[in-house]
Scaffold this active site. Structure first.
Site, PDB file in Angstrom:
ATOM      1  N   GLU A  82     -45.096 -17.732  -2.220  1.00 13.25           N
ATOM      2  CA  GLU A  82     -44.335 -16.651  -2.822  1.00 13.25           C
ATOM      3  C   GLU A  82     -45.222 -15.419  -2.861  1.00 13.25           C
ATOM      4  O   GLU A  82     -46.432 -15.530  -3.023  1.00 13.25           O
ATOM      5  CB  GLU A  82     -43.909 -16.981  -4.259  1.00 13.25           C
ATOM      6  CG  GLU A  82     -42.807 -18.025  -4.359  1.00 13.25           C
ATOM      7  CD  GLU A  82     -43.341 -19.442  -4.469  1.00 13.25           C
ATOM      8  OE1 GLU A  82     -42.563 -20.382  -4.272  1.00 13.25           O
ATOM      9  OE2 GLU A  82     -44.551 -19.614  -4.739  1.00 13.25           O
ATOM     10  N   TYR A  94     -48.986 -11.952   5.588  1.00 18.79           N
ATOM     11  CA  TYR A  94     -48.199 -13.170   5.802  1.00 18.79           C
ATOM     12  C   TYR A  94     -47.253 -13.025   6.990  1.00 18.79           C
ATOM     13  O   TYR A  94     -47.119 -13.937   7.811  1.00 18.79           O
ATOM     14  CB  TYR A  94     -47.435 -13.541   4.532  1.00 18.79           C
ATOM     15  CG  TYR A  94     -48.324 -13.763   3.341  1.00 18.79           C
ATOM     16  CD1 TYR A  94     -49.575 -14.373   3.472  1.00 18.79           C
ATOM     17  CD2 TYR A  94     -47.953 -13.353   2.072  1.00 18.79           C
ATOM     18  CE1 TYR A  94     -50.401 -14.573   2.383  1.00 18.79           C
ATOM     19  CE2 TYR A  94     -48.774 -13.545   0.974  1.00 18.79           C
ATOM     20  CZ  TYR A  94     -49.993 -14.155   1.141  1.00 18.79           C
ATOM     21  OH  TYR A  94     -50.812 -14.349   0.061  1.00 18.79           O
TER      22      TYR A  94
END
Length: 143
Positions: free
Chosen positions: A100, A112
């Site tokens: 997350e 990411y």
């Protein structure tokens, strides 16, 4: 890279408090170590540069906390740590990695995305924020 130890917690907490407006508590880190989560330390010249708290179960690898000390950010340590985690998980037979991230954390989000993670969900009000709560983007990558 090496396993994180209880002896690392003082240095880790110094980093955690500098890196986040709402840091994890030392009790959370102690619970992760006690519960058997996979906890990693990244040293640079004998100093804790970064760390990660992860969990592996049933083919799923969850990256719960990935942090590089603020004064070392922007030098590729986060990418190195993320790649090491993914490679370790692959070696353990994990099929998917999850994490997350705050939408407001553009640096982490871009890292990411550049490492093959994709948005797969949204957790409403997941993170504490200066004014209430902030959502979390749930990201995943096939391994």
């Amino acid at each position: 890279m090496r396993p994180l130890e209880v002896l690392d917690l003082d240095a880790l907490m110094g980093i955690e408090r500098r890196a986040y407006s709402h840091p994890w508590t030392e009790a959370i880190f102690r619970d992760c170590l006690r519960a058997g989560y996979t906890c990693w330390a990244m040293d640079q010249q004998g100093e804790l540069t970064g760390y990660a708290i992860t969990s592996l179960a049933v083919g799923e690898y969850h990256i719960l906390n990935l942090t590089v000390r603020p004064e070392s950010q922007g030098r590729g340590y986060g990418r190195f740590l993320l790649r090491a985690l993914v490679n370790w998980a692959k070696g353990q037979g994990a099929e998917t990695a999850f994490l997350e991230v705050r939408p407001s954390n553009r640096t982490a989000l871009n890292l990411y995305l550049s490492e093959g993670f994709n948005e797969v969900g949204l957790r409403k009000g997941y993170y504490p924020a200066a004014r209430g709560r902030e959502d979390a983007l749930v990201m995943a990558r096939n391994l």
